[in-house]
Motif scaffolding. Structure first.
Motif, PDB file in Angstrom:
ATOM      1  N   TRP A 136      -5.664  -1.196   6.353  1.00  0.00           N
ATOM      2  CA  TRP A 136      -5.106  -1.638   4.906  1.00  0.00           C
ATOM      3  C   TRP A 136      -4.709  -2.988   4.767  1.00  0.00           C
ATOM      4  O   TRP A 136      -4.227  -3.394   5.688  1.00  0.00           O
ATOM      5  N   TYR A 137      -5.247  -3.537   3.943  1.00  0.00           N
ATOM      6  CA  TYR A 137      -4.577  -5.138   3.578  1.00  0.00           C
ATOM      7  C   TYR A 137      -4.155  -5.091   2.136  1.00  0.00           C
ATOM      8  O   TYR A 137      -4.704  -4.754   1.264  1.00  0.00           O
ATOM      9  N   ILE A 138      -2.878  -5.705   2.282  1.00  0.00           N
ATOM     10  CA  ILE A 138      -2.154  -5.691   0.873  1.00  0.00           C
ATOM     11  C   ILE A 138      -1.898  -7.212   0.720  1.00  0.00           C
ATOM     12  O   ILE A 138      -1.358  -8.096   1.543  1.00  0.00           O
ATOM     13  N   GLU A 139      -2.259  -7.846  -0.463  1.00  0.00           N
ATOM     14  CA  GLU A 139      -2.102  -8.961  -0.950  1.00  0.00           C
ATOM     15  C   GLU A 139      -0.599  -9.180  -1.326  1.00  0.00           C
ATOM     16  O   GLU A 139      -0.038  -8.234  -2.280  1.00  0.00           O
ATOM     17  N   GLN A 140       0.183 -10.060  -0.766  1.00  0.00           N
ATOM     18  CA  GLN A 140       1.569 -10.234  -1.181  1.00  0.00           C
ATOM     19  C   GLN A 140       2.143 -10.195  -2.689  1.00  0.00           C
ATOM     20  O   GLN A 140       3.023  -9.529  -2.914  1.00  0.00           O
ATOM     21  N   ASP A 141       1.184 -10.708  -3.238  1.00  0.00           N
ATOM     22  CA  ASP A 141       1.397 -11.061  -4.732  1.00  0.00           C
ATOM     23  C   ASP A 141       0.571 -10.121  -5.630  1.00  0.00           C
ATOM     24  O   ASP A 141       0.032 -10.624  -6.807  1.00  0.00           O
ATOM     25  N   VAL A 145      -4.181  -2.562  -2.780  1.00  0.00           N
ATOM     26  CA  VAL A 145      -4.279  -2.293  -1.210  1.00  0.00           C
ATOM     27  C   VAL A 145      -5.876  -2.120  -1.017  1.00  0.00           C
ATOM     28  O   VAL A 145      -6.456  -0.981  -1.252  1.00  0.00           O
ATOM     29  N   THR A 146      -6.438  -2.848  -0.333  1.00  0.00           N
ATOM     30  CA  THR A 146      -7.886  -2.861   0.168  1.00  0.00           C
ATOM     31  C   THR A 146      -7.829  -1.862   1.469  1.00  0.00           C
ATOM     32  O   THR A 146      -7.267  -2.191   2.580  1.00  0.00           O
ATOM     33  N   CYS A 147      -8.731  -0.967   1.495  1.00  0.00           N
ATOM     34  CA  CYS A 147      -8.509   0.037   2.398  1.00  0.00           C
ATOM     35  C   CYS A 147     -10.052   0.383   3.011  1.00  0.00           C
ATOM     36  O   CYS A 147     -11.456   0.143   2.597  1.00  0.00           O
ATOM     37  N   GLU A 155     -12.062   3.863  -0.701  1.00  0.00           N
ATOM     38  CA  GLU A 155     -11.288   3.463  -2.155  1.00  0.00           C
ATOM     39  C   GLU A 155     -10.020   2.773  -2.041  1.00  0.00           C
ATOM     40  O   GLU A 155      -9.238   3.075  -1.194  1.00  0.00           O
ATOM     41  N   ASN A 156      -9.841   1.719  -2.845  1.00  0.00           N
ATOM     42  CA  ASN A 156      -8.813   0.993  -3.042  1.00  0.00           C
ATOM     43  C   ASN A 156      -7.685   1.905  -3.500  1.00  0.00           C
ATOM     44  O   ASN A 156      -7.756   2.877  -4.188  1.00  0.00           O
ATOM     45  N   GLN A 157      -6.502   1.407  -3.035  1.00  0.00           N
ATOM     46  CA  GLN A 157      -5.211   2.120  -3.326  1.00  0.00           C
ATOM     47  C   GLN A 157      -4.370   1.004  -4.176  1.00  0.00           C
ATOM     48  O   GLN A 157      -4.508  -0.068  -4.120  1.00  0.00           O
ATOM     49  N   TYR A 158      -3.173   1.457  -4.702  1.00  0.00           N
ATOM     50  CA  TYR A 158      -2.542   0.586  -5.591  1.00  0.00           C
ATOM     51  C   TYR A 158      -1.006   0.875  -5.129  1.00  0.00           C
ATOM     52  O   TYR A 158      -0.572   2.220  -5.068  1.00  0.00           O
TER      53      TYR A 158
END
Length: 178
Positions: A136-141, A145-147, A155-158
């Motif tokens: 998973w990749y989370i943009e700090q701002d 969450v790109t998965c 599927e992306n999560q939030y």
């Protein structure tokens, strides 16, 4: 051998990675999971300074585990994911548990503007090399969450919702949503 200095992080970055660890605390206590944050290096095959093929190490590819842990583990390049854990997948570590070998069940990176496109691309290629690793990749701002699972985008999560791995492990980071 590359020298890697820990990247300066923000409070939000630290809260996100610490919360991941805290959410699996009961699994850690039962020794069902081996979880790590940035203090450990994940070694890999291939040289990251070249546009080489790089991949996480499948323990089945190691012929002599004793020699590997005594010598080879110190000669390999490594990355330091923000958070990763092993639950089903096997791993090895050196005596001081600073270098880890294997294909984690889960890896999380919290990206900031300081992460270069080269670093992002390298880590994505590396983590995607394992068909048994969810990453998973989370943009700090951002709350997005790109998965991925292996090379496959899932599927992306939030952060506004409870996050869940493919195996059903849940992380409630809603209080960190912006």
């Amino acid at each position: 051998m590359d020298i890697i200095m820990p990247m300066a992080t923000t409070g939000r970055h630290n809260r996100i990675t610490t919360t991941f660890s805290g959410r699996i605390l009961n699994l850690l206590e039962k020794k069902e999971v081996y979880a790590l944050q940035e203090e450990c290096a994940l070694v890999h095959w291939g040289n990251k300074s070249k546009n080489d093929i790089i991949k996480l190490i499948d323990l089945k590819d190691i012929d002599d585990i004793n020699e590997f842990l005594k010598i080879t583990i110190y000669e390999l390049d490594y990355v330091q994911p923000d958070f990763f854990f092993f639950k089903k997948n096997k791993y090895l570590h050196n005596k001081r548990e600073t270098r880890i070998v294997g294909r984690p069940d889960m890896i999380v990176e919290v990206w900031s503007k300081d992460n270069s496109p080269i670093d992002r691309e390298l880590k994505f290629r590396l983590y995607s090399s394992s068909e048994v690793t969810e990453h998973w990749y989370i943009e700090q701002d951002s709350n997005e969450v790109t998965c991925y699972y292996g090379k496959n985008r899932i599927e992306n999560q939030y952060l506004t919702n409870i996050l869940a791995t493919r195996d059903g492990l849940e992380f409630d980071l809603r209080y960190l949503a912006i």
